[in-house]
Design a protein around this motif. Structure first.
Motif, mmCIF file in Angstrom:
data_model
loop_
_atom_site.group_PDB
_atom_site.id
_atom_site.type_symbol
_atom_site.label_atom_id
_atom_site.label_comp_id
_atom_site.label_asym_id
_atom_site.label_seq_id
_atom_site.Cartn_x
_atom_site.Cartn_y
_atom_site.Cartn_z
ATOM 1 N N GLY A 409 0.943 -1.038 -0.051
ATOM 2 C CA GLY A 409 0.084 -0.030 0.174
ATOM 3 C C GLY A 409 0.875 1.264 0.012
ATOM 4 N N GLY A 411 -0.260 3.841 2.066
ATOM 5 C CA GLY A 411 -1.191 4.636 3.258
ATOM 6 C C GLY A 411 -2.799 4.482 3.297
ATOM 7 N N GLN A 412 -3.251 3.247 2.159
ATOM 8 C CA GLN A 412 -4.655 3.368 2.179
ATOM 9 C C GLN A 412 -5.316 2.798 3.521
ATOM 10 O OE1 GLN A 412 -2.132 2.225 -0.042
ATOM 11 N NE2 GLN A 412 -3.085 2.552 -2.145
ATOM 12 N N ILE A 413 -6.353 3.255 3.864
ATOM 13 C CA ILE A 413 -7.243 2.899 4.925
ATOM 14 C C ILE A 413 -8.754 2.607 4.607
ATOM 15 C CG2 ILE A 413 -5.940 4.297 6.682
ATOM 16 C CD1 ILE A 413 -8.176 6.165 6.471
ATOM 17 N N ARG A 414 -9.296 1.786 5.325
ATOM 18 C CA ARG A 414 -10.701 1.525 4.995
ATOM 19 C C ARG A 414 -11.615 2.479 5.314
ATOM 20 N NH1 ARG A 414 -13.068 -4.414 5.668
ATOM 21 N NH2 ARG A 414 -15.139 -4.088 4.712
ATOM 22 N N MET B 239 0.778 9.147 8.116
ATOM 23 C CA MET B 239 0.572 8.117 7.411
ATOM 24 C C MET B 239 0.467 6.826 8.625
ATOM 25 S SD MET B 239 2.340 4.972 4.842
ATOM 26 C CE MET B 239 2.358 6.162 3.483
ATOM 27 N N ARG B 242 -2.673 7.440 10.733
ATOM 28 C CA ARG B 242 -3.778 7.139 9.838
ATOM 29 C C ARG B 242 -4.202 5.643 9.601
ATOM 30 N NH1 ARG B 242 -3.848 8.019 3.961
ATOM 31 N NH2 ARG B 242 -1.960 8.723 4.430
ATOM 32 N N ILE B 243 -2.973 4.968 9.548
ATOM 33 C CA ILE B 243 -3.196 3.592 9.401
ATOM 34 C C ILE B 243 -3.594 2.906 10.763
ATOM 35 C CG2 ILE B 243 -1.742 1.391 8.825
ATOM 36 C CD1 ILE B 243 -0.522 2.734 6.535
ATOM 37 N N ASN B 246 -7.324 3.569 11.810
ATOM 38 C CA ASN B 246 -8.148 3.042 10.990
ATOM 39 C C ASN B 246 -8.255 1.386 11.334
ATOM 40 O OD1 ASN B 246 -8.634 1.389 8.159
ATOM 41 N ND2 ASN B 246 -9.682 3.158 8.555
ATOM 42 N N GLN B 250 -11.647 1.717 13.071
ATOM 43 C CA GLN B 250 -12.730 1.819 12.175
ATOM 44 C C GLN B 250 -14.063 0.750 12.231
ATOM 45 O OE1 GLN B 250 -13.211 -0.105 8.761
ATOM 46 N NE2 GLN B 250 -14.785 1.366 7.883
ATOM 47 N N ASN B 365 2.338 -0.643 4.523
ATOM 48 C CA ASN B 365 1.596 0.706 4.505
ATOM 49 C C ASN B 365 0.147 0.642 4.025
ATOM 50 O OD1 ASN B 365 3.879 1.886 5.249
ATOM 51 N ND2 ASN B 365 4.775 2.778 3.207
ATOM 52 N N ALA B 366 -0.592 -0.220 4.691
ATOM 53 C CA ALA B 366 -2.107 -0.089 4.657
ATOM 54 C C ALA B 366 -2.459 -0.735 5.864
ATOM 55 C CB ALA B 366 -2.265 -0.907 3.234
ATOM 56 N N SER B 367 -4.022 -0.568 6.066
ATOM 57 C CA SER B 367 -4.490 -0.987 7.031
ATOM 58 C C SER B 367 -4.925 -2.501 7.278
ATOM 59 C CB SER B 367 -5.912 -0.252 7.440
ATOM 60 O OG SER B 367 -6.778 -0.590 8.202
ATOM 61 N N ARG B 369 -7.486 -3.591 8.232
ATOM 62 C CA ARG B 369 -8.912 -3.762 7.875
ATOM 63 C C ARG B 369 -9.175 -4.353 6.402
ATOM 64 N NH1 ARG B 369 -12.461 -4.305 8.702
ATOM 65 N NH2 ARG B 369 -14.145 -2.809 8.493
ATOM 66 N N PHE B 370 -8.359 -4.489 5.477
ATOM 67 C CA PHE B 370 -8.532 -4.549 4.037
ATOM 68 C C PHE B 370 -8.716 -6.231 3.957
ATOM 69 C CE2 PHE B 370 -6.862 -0.452 3.319
ATOM 70 C CZ PHE B 370 -7.918 -0.030 2.494
ATOM 71 N N ASP B 372 -10.244 -8.894 3.551
ATOM 72 C CA ASP B 372 -11.863 -9.088 3.198
ATOM 73 C C ASP B 372 -12.062 -9.527 1.982
ATOM 74 O OD1 ASP B 372 -14.900 -7.615 4.045
ATOM 75 O OD2 ASP B 372 -14.409 -7.798 2.230
ATOM 76 N N GLU B 375 -13.132 -6.602 -0.247
ATOM 77 C CA GLU B 375 -11.980 -5.428 -0.587
ATOM 78 C C GLU B 375 -10.933 -6.317 -1.520
ATOM 79 O OE1 GLU B 375 -11.803 -2.313 0.407
ATOM 80 O OE2 GLU B 375 -13.746 -2.323 1.655
#
Lengths: 415, 415
Positions: A409, A411-414, B239, B242-243, B246, B250, B365-367, B369-370, B372, B375
């Protein structure tokens, strides 16, 4: 801490670094193992003679003694098996899928080792080497629990392999042998969730059923084979006899051999005596249903339990059926879903059989004896799965792997 | 014969003809199911109100009551879910591999249904529709065993779906609901080898552990998630916040949310108070180790058991680590191997993390939460596998399939 827990923990620890081994490192290690077996064959045969001695004293059968016995050529074959595994492509690290999502995430599906594989097996010491080679090639640690009748042999083989591993990039702890001959060591392995990732039982019916019925660790069920050959009305006589006799008598002790031949009534009326004669020549005892015995009086009676028996011997059930429907119904009722065959010149019947029969391997005009990793060209076989989860049919190296998703990623968030 | 055995036998019988259904037949049936839910929504809501009434009387929590409640828009969403399944490609019948052997055998590996899938789940009635749709689309029969708190709703939904199926090509018996609220009906399903091919538990920890620990039928384990985010020294502050926020806040109740943030000591020295402030704004309670609490005094103390707790709530453990090695060691010890993330600008550290962390999904670098099925773009999700066998991570339609080998010969026998 018990032997099983202690050794499984060591295996798990070893497994954690094994996913990053290169193919070259793993192959170099396997070649060291192969050489060590040959170099130290004398010590292995001495240990084996202790097993044989004990086996004779306890009165085990001569066929079991034969399976247990090691000599120079059998040890050479074990080493050669390892060298063949070196030649096989390494599935670990393969990218099975790669895709980008609209939000910019890049997702890759990668082949990874399963982790720690537990193998529970019986007499033959060659399984020790074979299973070790297949598991290590795929970056897995392995906890072996062999039969007590081969304990001296297995212990010496593992000692030899450990010494070779200590000169390789594969951690010595990746290869563990449970020495305790108690049944409780098996029971313990069955419940080691978190330390053992997968169990593969290899052996007879009761060994496999014990694992399947009592394990909480995920299992790959192997082995049981009540296999059928259906000879359709349009089958060529010579081909039908050749396939059926091969499926039964080429090696009756293995799981892909046939236990029941189903014969279309029109074929039976013309050819059942010829078929029975061919089986007689192959020294196969026939047990027929009423319709078969009207045509060939010399057959014994097939008892109800016979239809679901895996003889593993020169014994065959014979049933005359009215048509393909009756053959399919019989197979649905009695098959262990291993290997099933139709001999026919009628394409539509063949397609229907291949479509409707729910088995790991379904054959048109070929012997069920081909259900085998080597015959399928996999270059290896850890067993033949008779379950539907994970792997079905002959299992080569990819059956010893799992997958993971790597997600890149920015910095992607859901939302 | 018990209800479970009787209904599982009917399901197995139905499954035997379902592998030959065309995609068009299955899709037409799913559209009938979707329409029927909407047409009969009044009856479904009436049954649901009985469940809600009983739930209130027995004093279940308001959040459980909310998950149980059906209204027009939720029923419409269930119907829409079925229509989305119609749009997905049908994996059944796909040829995954095809090869010829030197002896002339042609071998094809074909995707087939698993057979009968048992789903054991808890309160939400939408799982009833969702699981039915996914299983039927893949040619499987399904035996559903929902929670007793949704029994009236589930019974009515199945009644509606059965009526719709009776006008379709899918046999009505392919869809079975166990009505007995006794725990013994679950126990019975766990042991139904031969009638049920695979069990998928969906629900809380104790439900899943009961299935994993006691089933002899093969299981796909889903759910448990103790997920981590490691914020490396080089992470971008904005970042990272944010991650991490989330991943935790979230939707804390789900398995892919984070339970522990691991912070590199250099990052922590500069930014832990800013990170803690962001979590405070998100109403997350923080529980720190000693080093974290030196930097942010307001944190509670993280007790030993906290590091392995799946809170499912607005609570987060915070640990300051010396480096990537310490982060990896912590994850090895406490992770449930579900979803793990590193936030870093250091490519080599990211690659090492993605390589070494043994989890179904590993993120750079991503949450988390993806993790899924939707997603990931699978268009469906029957659950998230946390085991290594068969399927790992989010499971779409292919996870509900097995394979078989079809072998075409011309009289070949094994030498």
């Amino acid at each position: 801490m018990s032997e099983v827990v202690q050794k499984s923990k060591l295996a798990k620890q070893a497994a954690q670094s094994m996913g990053t081994l290169t193919t070259e490192q793993k192959n170099a290690a396997l070649l060291l193992l192969a050489d060590a077996l040959v170099t130290e064959q004398q010590a292995i045969m001495e240990a084996n003679s202790k097993d044989l001695q004990r086996g004779k004293e306890s009165g085990i059968s001569s066929s079991l003694l034969d399976r247990l016995a090691l000599n120079e050529s059998r040890i050479a074959a074990m080493a050669e098996g390892l060298r063949q595994i070196v030649e096989l492509p390494d599935p670990i690290g393969d990218t099975l899928d790669s895709f980008d999502r609209p939000n910019g995430l890049r997702i890759q599906k990668i082949r990874v080792p399963l982790g720690v594989i537990g193998i529970i097996y019986e007499a033959r010491p060659n399984v020790t080497v074979d299973a070790a080679g297949l598991c290590l090639k795929t970056g897995n640690a392995v906890v072996l629990r062999g039969g007590s009748s081969a304990l001296f042999s297995n212990e010496k083989i593992i000692e030899v392999l450990h010494r070779a591993l200590s000169r390789s990039s594969i951690p010595v702890d990746a290869l563990q042998l449970i020495l305790s001959p108690d049944r409780s060591s098996v029971d313990e392995m069955l419940k080691l969730n978190g330390l053992i990732d997968v169990l593969i039982p290899r052996g007879g019916h009761s060994l496999i059923q014990n694992v399947v019925n009592n394990a909480s660790v995920p299992v790959i069920e192997t082995g049981a084979g009540v296999c059928h050959t259906f000879i359709d009305e349009s089958a060529q006589l010579e081909m039908a006899i050749r396939i059926a006799v091969n499926a039964k008598a080429q090696r009756p002790s293995v799981c892909n051999s046939m236990e029941t031949v189903l014969v279309h009534e029109a074929f039976a009326a013309r050819h059942l005596s010829a078929l029975a004669g061919a089986f007689e020549t192959a020294r196969v005892e026939l047990r027929g249903d009423d319709r078969a015995r009207v045509l060939v009086h010399s057959m014994k009676v097939a008892e109800p339990a016979d239809w679901s028996t895996e003889y593993g011997d020169y014994i065959l059930n014979v049933k005359v059926v009215a048509d393909l429907d009756e053959a399919l119904a019989h197979i649905r009722q009695y098959s262990t879903m291993h290997s099933e065959c139709i001999v026919t010149e009628h394409t539509a019947n063949a397609e229907r059989f291949l479509q409707e029969v729910d088995a790991a391997a379904v054959y048109h005009n070929a012997s069920t004896r081909f259900t085998d990793g080597f015959e399928f060209g996999f270059g290896a076989e850890i067993g033949i799965s008779t379950q539907k989860l994970h792997a079905r049919g002959p299992m080569g190296l990819p059956a010893l792997t799992s997958t993971k998703y790597r997600i890149y990623g920015s910095g992607q968030i859901r939302e």
